[in-house]
Write an enzyme that holds these catalytic residues in place. Structure first.
Site, PDB file in Angstrom:
ATOM      1  N   HIS A  63     -92.014 -21.284   2.482  1.00 48.90           N
ATOM      2  CA  HIS A  63     -92.242 -22.901   2.153  1.00 48.90           C
ATOM      3  C   HIS A  63     -92.659 -23.146   0.688  1.00 48.90           C
ATOM      4  CE1 HIS A  63     -89.921 -22.023   6.434  1.00 48.90           C
ATOM      5  NE2 HIS A  63     -89.088 -23.284   5.249  1.00 48.90           N
ATOM      6  N   LYS A 105     -81.393 -16.482   4.094  1.00 50.58           N
ATOM      7  CA  LYS A 105     -80.202 -16.486   3.866  1.00 50.58           C
ATOM      8  C   LYS A 105     -79.413 -16.719   5.384  1.00 50.58           C
ATOM      9  CE  LYS A 105     -78.412 -13.562   1.270  1.00 50.58           C
ATOM     10  NZ  LYS A 105     -78.174 -13.965  -0.398  1.00 50.58           N
TER      11      LYS A 105
END
Length: 473
Positions: A63, A105
């Site tokens: 992040h 993903k």
């Protein structure tokens, strides 16, 4: 599938090999390496009157940039480790090409070809609903895209499902990329990964010292290429390399087997033949290898080998037999860490996946920007540019007393459409990305391969974000 070492283990070994060249503290390296969040879910879907429980995942590796970004694959081979490995690669990939996303993903453990379109829609919408409920999707949170087994159809279902939950979100279209063009997609997205692979190979072949090392001529034109997998990425890589780069395609493989011809063949004819006859093996005038021998494609004699299917295709067993001088990793993780060590000793140049297949996420970034700006690329400037170019031509004609033919004039004055701008932006991104990797490869003592240089560059860029944003104390 060969499995000398797991996909995630290979990724982490590449990371560990590059980390010493970054001079970063151990704690920061560990934070960059680990996957921040993984969501595993089982959900029920009624298929043909029976309830089937579907296993699915979404991993957000880093992040350091928001939102996170990464595709969703539908495959029987989906598992948590694979999804984490792919999310990890996405973080590094985005960093290398300066796309401001963290890596993510997703995966749904199904064989999509065993389901009808309506069943796939049910599964996709339910999976999206699960992501929405856990805040694992959104234009400022996490933005999925197509991957193996999915395409623009599934992305349209995701967009519609998200919009039904967030009808007041003006930027809802930015929740997913790879959508159909008529549903806020962007032109050029379908070909993006394959075109990016072509640009990356071309840039590598334009480095004189690299080509001298391999005993190859400068430039991509005339080089021989073998492509494993004629899916979206492999097909576009092959066709664009042949049509725009002057490459000779001499071998390809698909699920049914492989074909080879030292004299080459027209890749368009091969693809048409497969569409008409259901197989490449009946294509005339070539040497054929059946389904059981299809991995022989890795050992074909060629200048450039493009693995464009799944991970772990070149390992310690077949790497010693690879005859290609350049391996262009169009797929994610096609070479295991063990295989890479063997190839390095053989002097084979590997253009790594974390750079080479970044075309997809690059054009996804363009689509996301288009969705947030609510403006089609080229809409503002196209006619203005055409008018300016036409005035220049007219001035030249008046000054010289000569006339430019109408055909040439139309070619010169044409303003850029969305597809032109997308391709131009992709080309710039791939060229700049390679230059960053190659500079580190040439100048950093101890770095002996492009992959290590690529990982070191990615780690350094991510660390800068951690430090600049105060995420790292």
């Amino acid at each position: 599938m060969p499995n000398n070492v797991s996909f995630l283990d290979s990724v982490n070994r590449y990371f560990d090999a590059a980390a010493p060249f970054t001079d970063l503290p151990e704690g920061l390296l560990k934070q960059i390496k680990v996957c921040n969040s993984v969501y595993q879910v089982y959900f029920p879907v009624k298929i043909n009157g029976e309830v089937k429980v579907i296993e699915a995942y979404r991993a957000q590796h880093s992040h350091h940039r928001s939102p996170t970004k990464g595709g969703i694959r539908y495959s029987n081979h989906v598992n948590q480790e694979e999804v984490v490995a792919l999310a990890t690669l996405m973080s590094y990939k985005c960093a290398i090409v300066d796309v401001p996303f963290g890596g993510a993903k997703g995966g749904v453990r199904i064989n999509p070809w065993e389901y009808s379109e309506s069943d796939l829609e049910k599964i996709t919408r339910r999976y999206t609903t699960e992501l929405i409920r856990r805040k694992f999707i959104g234009p400022a949170i996490d933005v999925p895209a197509p991957d193996y087994g999915t395409g623009s159809r599934e992305m349209a279902w995701i967009y519609d499902t998200y919009r039904s939950f967030h009808g007041d979100d003006i930027n809802a279209a930015g929740c997913v990329t790879g959508k159909p063009v008529n549903q806020n997609g962007v032109r050029g997205r379908t070909e993006a990964t394959g075109r990016g692979v072509f640009y990356g190979i071309r840039e590598a072949c334009n480095q004189k010292d690299l080509m001298d090392k391999l005993g190859l001529s400068l430039g991509i034109e005339g080089k021989t290429m073998v492509v494993q997998g004629l899916g979206n990425v492999g097909a576009h890589t092959a066709t664009i390399s042949q049509d725009e780069g002057g490459v000779k395609i001499i071998g390809v493989s698909e699920v049914e087997g492989a074909i080879y011809s030292k004299d080459g063949f027209d890749i368009h004819e091969v693809m048409r033949h497969r569409q008409e006859h259901g197989s490449i093996l009946s294509f005339p005038g070539v040497q054929t290898f059946g389904k059981e021998d299809r991995r022989a494609v890795m050992e074909f004699e060629c200048d450039i080998l493009v693995p464009a299917a799944l991970e772990n295709q070149i390992d310690r067993d077949n790497a010693p037999n690879v005859k290609a001088k350049i391996i262009a990793e169009a797929a994610n993780g096609p070479v295991t860490a063990d295989g890479a060590e063997i190839l390095a000793k053989k002097g084979v140049v590997v253009i790594p996946d974390i750079y080479l297949n970044a075309g997809g996420v690059t054009v996804s970034y363009f689509e996301w920007l288009k969705n947030l700006s609510h403006m089609r690329f080229g809409r503002l400037e196209k006619r203005f540019d055409e008018g300016a170019y036409r005035r220049i031509i007219e001035q030249i004609e008046q000054t010289t007393g000569k006339t430019v033919s109408e055909r040439d004039k139309q070619m010169i004055v044409r303003g850029a459409d969305e597809i032109d701008l997308v391709r131009s932006g992709l080309e710039e991104t791939m060229i700049t990305g390679f230059q960053g990797i190659y500079e580190l490869y040439r100048e950093k003592e101890g770095i002996n391969d492009l992959r290590t240089a690529a990982f070191a560059l990615a780690i350094s860029k991510i660390s800068n974000d951690y430090i600049a944003l105060g995420i790292w104390p």
